[in-house]
Write a protein that holds these residues in place. Structure first.
Motif, short mmCIF file in Angstrom:
data_model
loop_
_atom_site.label_atom_id
_atom_site.label_comp_id
_atom_site.label_asym_id
_atom_site.label_seq_id
_atom_site.Cartn_x
_atom_site.Cartn_y
_atom_site.Cartn_z
N VAL A 238 0.86 -1.18 0.00
CA VAL A 238 0.00 0.00 0.00
C VAL A 238 0.90 1.23 0.00
CG1 VAL A 238 -1.84 1.24 1.18
CG2 VAL A 238 -1.75 -1.27 1.31
N ASP A 239 0.93 1.94 -1.13
CA ASP A 239 1.73 3.15 -1.26
C ASP A 239 0.85 4.37 -1.09
OD1 ASP A 239 4.28 2.02 -1.82
OD2 ASP A 239 3.62 1.58 -3.85
N PHE A 240 1.38 5.36 -0.40
CA PHE A 240 0.69 6.62 -0.25
C PHE A 240 1.32 7.65 -1.17
CE2 PHE A 240 -0.45 4.29 3.46
CZ PHE A 240 -1.76 4.65 3.71
N VAL B 172 5.42 7.08 3.71
CA VAL B 172 4.84 6.02 4.54
C VAL B 172 4.21 4.99 3.62
CG1 VAL B 172 4.43 7.48 6.57
CG2 VAL B 172 2.69 7.33 4.80
N ARG B 173 4.23 3.72 4.06
CA ARG B 173 3.63 2.68 3.23
C ARG B 173 3.44 1.39 4.04
NH1 ARG B 173 8.69 3.53 2.03
NH2 ARG B 173 10.18 1.87 1.92
N GLY B 174 2.53 0.57 3.56
CA GLY B 174 2.33 -0.77 4.09
C GLY B 174 3.00 -1.76 3.16
N GLU C 192 -5.02 3.97 6.89
CA GLU C 192 -5.00 5.42 7.09
C GLU C 192 -3.76 5.81 7.86
OE1 GLU C 192 -8.82 7.16 8.41
OE2 GLU C 192 -9.55 5.10 8.30
N VAL C 193 -3.17 6.95 7.47
CA VAL C 193 -2.02 7.49 8.17
C VAL C 193 -1.85 8.96 7.78
CG1 VAL C 193 -0.35 6.74 6.41
CG2 VAL C 193 0.44 7.16 8.73
N ALA C 194 -1.58 9.79 8.75
CA ALA C 194 -1.27 11.21 8.53
C ALA C 194 -2.28 11.90 7.60
CB ALA C 194 0.14 11.35 7.98
N GLY C 195 -3.56 11.62 7.82
CA GLY C 195 -4.60 12.28 7.04
C GLY C 195 -4.81 11.71 5.64
N GLN C 196 -4.11 10.65 5.29
CA GLN C 196 -4.26 10.01 3.99
C GLN C 196 -4.88 8.63 4.19
OE1 GLN C 196 -0.78 10.27 1.22
NE2 GLN C 196 0.29 10.90 3.09
N SER C 197 -5.60 8.15 3.20
CA SER C 197 -6.12 6.78 3.28
C SER C 197 -6.07 6.13 1.91
CB SER C 197 -7.55 6.76 3.84
OG SER C 197 -8.44 7.34 2.94
#
Length: 154
Positions: free
Chosen positions: A43-45, A50-52, A129-134
């Protein structure tokens, strides 16, 4: 006449070669693209800080708990908190310090996700979700059939 036909064929071959090189230069370099090299999902943002990585669930049955495996990476200079919400399951929140990667479900420490709303072999629609992104993605569910996952059953 034979010489002009040979010259025309050589010119055509040179044109085709130049065209192929030009098209190849325009193609994306796929080895530089992010991908999931294993069974899990990447999962790329948008900002790529940040990423999963290789996210998947190991469960024995539909409706039971699942062990969430994978990693959450934070390349930013601030601490963040990831929240994973999967279809039918209680959300899981994981803090990740700046410039660190947290590995899930390994070293004897389970990260339980439950209840798992699909059979092993299926996928769960999930949101990270992280830092206001999903980002929405599909989380694969495995059981202990494959020997490499048997030790991770909850």
């Amino acid at each position: 006449m034979a010489r002009s036909a040979r010259t025309a064929r050589s010119a055509l071959a040179a044109g085709v070669a130049v065209g192929a090189l030009a098209l190849g230069a325009c193609a994306p370099i796929t080895t530089q693209m992010g991908y999931a090299p294993s069974d899990g999902t990447r999962v790329d943002f948008e900002d790529m800080q940040v990423r999963g990585l290789n996210l998947l669930v190991i469960a024995t049955e539909e409706g039971g708990d699942g062990n969430l495996l994978g990693a959450l990476a934070n390349n930013s200079d601030e601490d963040v908190e990831f929240t994973l919400t999967a279809s039918g399951a209680t959300p899981v929140t994981v803090p990740v310090p700046a410039e660190e990667t947290v590995y899930l479900g390994t070293d004897g420490e389970e990260t339980l996700l439950g209840p798992v709303d699909t059979i092993p072999g299926g996928t769960l629609e999930a949101t990270l979700e992280v830092a206001g992104q999903s980002e929405t993605f599909y989380l694969p569910v495995f059981d202990g059939t494959l020997p490499e996952y048997a030790d991770y059953l909850p």
